[in-house]
Scaffold this active site. Structure first.
Site, PDB file in Angstrom:
ATOM      1  N   LYS A 131      46.478  42.652  43.645  1.00  0.00           N
ATOM      2  CA  LYS A 131      47.240  42.887  45.075  1.00  0.00           C
ATOM      3  C   LYS A 131      46.863  42.054  46.213  1.00  0.00           C
ATOM      4  O   LYS A 131      45.692  41.448  46.031  1.00  0.00           O
ATOM      5  CB  LYS A 131      46.939  44.380  45.303  1.00  0.00           C
ATOM      6  CG  LYS A 131      45.298  44.680  45.799  1.00  0.00           C
ATOM      7  CD  LYS A 131      44.766  44.474  46.993  1.00  0.00           C
ATOM      8  CE  LYS A 131      43.289  44.442  47.017  1.00  0.00           C
ATOM      9  NZ  LYS A 131      42.426  43.867  48.121  1.00  0.00           N
ATOM     10  N   PRO A 185      41.137  36.675  39.806  1.00  0.00           N
ATOM     11  CA  PRO A 185      39.750  36.235  40.116  1.00  0.00           C
ATOM     12  C   PRO A 185      38.718  37.450  40.399  1.00  0.00           C
ATOM     13  O   PRO A 185      39.095  38.454  40.878  1.00  0.00           O
ATOM     14  CB  PRO A 185      39.831  35.324  41.440  1.00  0.00           C
ATOM     15  CG  PRO A 185      41.311  35.796  41.832  1.00  0.00           C
ATOM     16  CD  PRO A 185      42.002  36.203  40.858  1.00  0.00           C
ATOM     17  N   GLY A 210      38.830  39.650  46.001  1.00  0.00           N
ATOM     18  CA  GLY A 210      39.497  40.279  47.137  1.00  0.00           C
ATOM     19  C   GLY A 210      40.898  40.543  46.785  1.00  0.00           C
ATOM     20  O   GLY A 210      41.682  41.103  47.579  1.00  0.00           O
ATOM     21  N   MET A 211      40.966  40.617  45.337  1.00  0.00           N
ATOM     22  CA  MET A 211      42.385  40.815  44.797  1.00  0.00           C
ATOM     23  C   MET A 211      42.478  42.214  44.018  1.00  0.00           C
ATOM     24  O   MET A 211      43.250  42.412  43.173  1.00  0.00           O
ATOM     25  CB  MET A 211      42.845  39.722  44.058  1.00  0.00           C
ATOM     26  CG  MET A 211      43.084  38.496  44.826  1.00  0.00           C
ATOM     27  SD  MET A 211      43.961  37.141  44.349  1.00  0.00           S
ATOM     28  CE  MET A 211      45.796  37.755  44.527  1.00  0.00           C
ATOM     29  N   ALA A 212      41.309  43.138  43.880  1.00  0.00           N
ATOM     30  CA  ALA A 212      41.352  44.106  43.267  1.00  0.00           C
ATOM     31  C   ALA A 212      41.358  44.108  41.654  1.00  0.00           C
ATOM     32  O   ALA A 212      41.901  44.824  40.922  1.00  0.00           O
ATOM     33  CB  ALA A 212      42.169  45.273  43.740  1.00  0.00           C
ATOM     34  N   SER A 218      39.574  47.107  40.014  1.00  0.00           N
ATOM     35  CA  SER A 218      40.575  48.140  39.931  1.00  0.00           C
ATOM     36  C   SER A 218      41.713  48.050  38.943  1.00  0.00           C
ATOM     37  O   SER A 218      42.171  48.942  38.429  1.00  0.00           O
ATOM     38  CB  SER A 218      41.006  48.228  41.383  1.00  0.00           C
ATOM     39  OG  SER A 218      39.922  48.397  42.510  1.00  0.00           O
ATOM     40  N   ALA A 219      42.296  47.001  38.739  1.00  0.00           N
ATOM     41  CA  ALA A 219      43.425  46.502  38.197  1.00  0.00           C
ATOM     42  C   ALA A 219      42.856  47.194  36.507  1.00  0.00           C
ATOM     43  O   ALA A 219      43.732  47.755  35.775  1.00  0.00           O
ATOM     44  CB  ALA A 219      43.748  45.264  38.186  1.00  0.00           C
ATOM     45  N   ASP A 224      40.892  51.274  45.810  1.00  0.00           N
ATOM     46  CA  ASP A 224      42.301  50.456  45.161  1.00  0.00           C
ATOM     47  C   ASP A 224      42.686  50.933  43.909  1.00  0.00           C
ATOM     48  O   ASP A 224      43.644  50.183  43.801  1.00  0.00           O
ATOM     49  CB  ASP A 224      41.593  48.927  45.228  1.00  0.00           C
ATOM     50  CG  ASP A 224      41.329  48.199  46.733  1.00  0.00           C
ATOM     51  OD1 ASP A 224      41.497  49.049  47.833  1.00  0.00           O
ATOM     52  OD2 ASP A 224      40.805  47.279  46.809  1.00  0.00           O
TER      53      ASP A 224
HETATM   54  P1  ATP Z   1      38.420  44.734  45.994  1.00  0.00           P
HETATM   55  O1  ATP Z   1      39.610  43.614  46.174  1.00  0.00           O
HETATM   56  O2  ATP Z   1      38.986  45.858  45.394  1.00  0.00           O
HETATM   57  O3  ATP Z   1      37.514  44.628  46.907  1.00  0.00           O
HETATM   58  P2  ATP Z   1      37.497  42.290  44.336  1.00  0.00           P
HETATM   59  O4  ATP Z   1      38.783  41.791  43.900  1.00  0.00           O
HETATM   60  O5  ATP Z   1      37.004  41.756  45.752  1.00  0.00           O
HETATM   61  O6  ATP Z   1      37.748  43.887  44.693  1.00  0.00           O
HETATM   62  P3  ATP Z   1      36.307  43.071  41.671  1.00  0.00           P
HETATM   63  O7  ATP Z   1      37.086  41.509  40.939  1.00  0.00           O
HETATM   64  O8  ATP Z   1      37.176  43.827  41.454  1.00  0.00           O
HETATM   65  O9  ATP Z   1      36.426  42.468  43.297  1.00  0.00           O
HETATM   66  O10 ATP Z   1      34.928  42.644  41.322  1.00  0.00           O
HETATM   67  C1  ATP Z   1      34.054  43.368  42.293  1.00  0.00           C
HETATM   68  C2  ATP Z   1      32.784  43.617  41.305  1.00  0.00           C
HETATM   69  O11 ATP Z   1      32.871  44.817  40.555  1.00  0.00           O
HETATM   70  C3  ATP Z   1      32.313  42.726  40.545  1.00  0.00           C
HETATM   71  O12 ATP Z   1      31.427  41.881  40.948  1.00  0.00           O
HETATM   72  C4  ATP Z   1      31.573  43.341  39.085  1.00  0.00           C
HETATM   73  O13 ATP Z   1      30.383  43.379  39.201  1.00  0.00           O
HETATM   74  C5  ATP Z   1      32.382  44.576  39.087  1.00  0.00           C
HETATM   75  N1  ATP Z   1      33.174  44.939  38.284  1.00  0.00           N
HETATM   76  C6  ATP Z   1      33.347  46.127  37.393  1.00  0.00           C
HETATM   77  N2  ATP Z   1      34.239  46.125  36.615  1.00  0.00           N
HETATM   78  C7  ATP Z   1      34.816  45.118  36.622  1.00  0.00           C
HETATM   79  C8  ATP Z   1      36.047  44.207  36.033  1.00  0.00           C
HETATM   80  N3  ATP Z   1      36.723  44.993  34.924  1.00  0.00           N
HETATM   81  N4  ATP Z   1      36.364  43.126  36.239  1.00  0.00           N
HETATM   82  C9  ATP Z   1      35.560  42.270  37.412  1.00  0.00           C
HETATM   83  N5  ATP Z   1      34.641  43.100  37.997  1.00  0.00           N
HETATM   84  C10 ATP Z   1      34.464  44.168  37.661  1.00  0.00           C
END
Ligand code: ATP
Length: 308
Positions: free
Chosen positions: A16, A101, A105-107, A110-111, A143
């Site tokens: 997202k 990535p 910051g692209m969830a 959460s995906a 998210d």
């Molecule tokens: P958001 O945009 O929701 O704030 P994000 O995209 O910045 O999240 P994520 O890739 O979701 O960040 O990863 C955040 C942290 O969550 C990672 O550093 C990792 O420690 C933890 N994590 C738990 N499960 C996962 C997963 N399936 N994939 C990636 N990271 C995960």
């Protein structure tokens, strides 16, 4: 396929971008009220679930070393949460093919949570309603519900109370992926630090931005994009300003930090310009890689199911 046993289910889940991320003052519980307009984009993780002796996670992709392979992985937490509700032993192997990535910051996490939930629900033939799955998603993280739904939605509260938004056309995005991640909690802490002593307004969705999504007007959407976390992300990672400038110079309608960063997002007028902007970003040396992605993308979707 009645009476058959699913032996493998594969689910595709989108990343997202927040086209608006309005952040309120820190609440007493430490969370922030948000007005968060999510748009699902065509960068995907795939979660494959198969029966196993124990709950097991494996992961492939460029950022695999940063993904936890234990019970803290959101995919594992989703499988456990669903199993607990139904009195099932979550003995599955979850394999994550990761293209979103990590900590970008692209969830992405959460995906994977939403994807694992749908994959396990399908493998275990639970046939849960979308409302039941969304309920578990909201327990897993702010998210996660949007990752299940996809499309576009307004999220209020911590972002998890969602109202879907109809989108009237396709948008062409480019994402510049940075080296290393940014932790979402640290970006919110920096937001609080920068906001100290100022009156933070109550977050509300921008009507002009919602109208631009509904009509599919890229120029109007470009002029309405906002991210209240951008100053905090730039403060922690000043080099992102160079990436944002490189994309705008290359012809993007607008640029912004995606969510808590460090991925940066560029809205372009058409697919051809998106390709040019991606090439220019890569050549600029201000990012690790650049990817084009259309929007809106569908939410978590079963793309393969094999039965015995
Ligand atoms: P958001 O945009 O929701 O704030 P994000 O995209 O910045 O999240 P994520 O890739 O979701 O960040 O990863 C955040 C942290 O969550 C990672 O550093 C990792 O420690 C933890 N994590 C738990 N499960 C996962 C997963 N399936 N994939 C990636 N990271 C995960």
């Amino acid at each position: 396929m009645s009476g058959s046993t699913e032996v493998r289910v594969r689910v595709r889940v989108p990343a997202k971008v927040n086209v608006q991320l309005a952040v309120g003052a820190a609440r007493a519980d430490g969370f922030h009220d948000l007005a968060n307009v999510f748009l699902a984009v065509g960068l995907y993780d795939e979660i494959t679930v198969t029966p196993s002796d124990t709950l097991r996670i494996t992961c492939e992709g460029p950022d695999v070393s940063q993904v936890p392979l234990d019970g803290t992985n959101l995919a594992a937490r989703a499988a456990v949460a669903l199993a607990e509700r139904h009195g099932i032993d979550p003995r599955v192997h979850l394999h994550i093919a990761k293209d979103i990535p990590v900590a970008g910051g692209m969830a992405g996490g959460s995906a994977d949570g939403a994807g694992a939930l749908l994959a396990c629900d399908t493998l275990w033939k639970l046939d849960s309603s979308q409302a039941e799955l969304l309920d578990i998603c909201a327990e897993l993280g702010s998210d996660v519900p949007f990752s299940l739904l996809g499309g576009a939605a307004l999220g209020v509260g911590r972002g998890e109370q969602l109202t879907p938004i109809d989108v009237g056309g396709g948008f062409h995005w480019v994402f510049a992926i940075a080296d290393g991640g940014l932790s979402t909690p640290s970006v919110f802490r920096e937001f609080d630090r920068l906001a100290e002593g100022t009156a933070v307004p109550t977050p509300v969705a921008d009507p002009a931005l919602l109208a631009a999504l509904r009509t599919g007007d890229a120029v109007a959407l470009a002029s309405a994009l906002t991210n209240d976390l951008q100053p905090a992300a730039l403060s922690l990672r000043p080099s992102l300003a160079d990436t944002l400038a490189a994309g705008t110079t290359a012809g993007a309608l607008a640029s912004l930090v995606s969510g808590s960063g460090p991925t940066t997002a560029f809205l372009t007028k058409d697919a051809e310009t998106a390709q040019q902007v991606a090439e220019a970003l890569l050549a600029s040396g201000t990012c690790r890689t650049a990817r084009v992605a259309p929007a809106p993308a569908p939410g978590a979707t079963v793309v393969e199911r094999s039965a015995r």
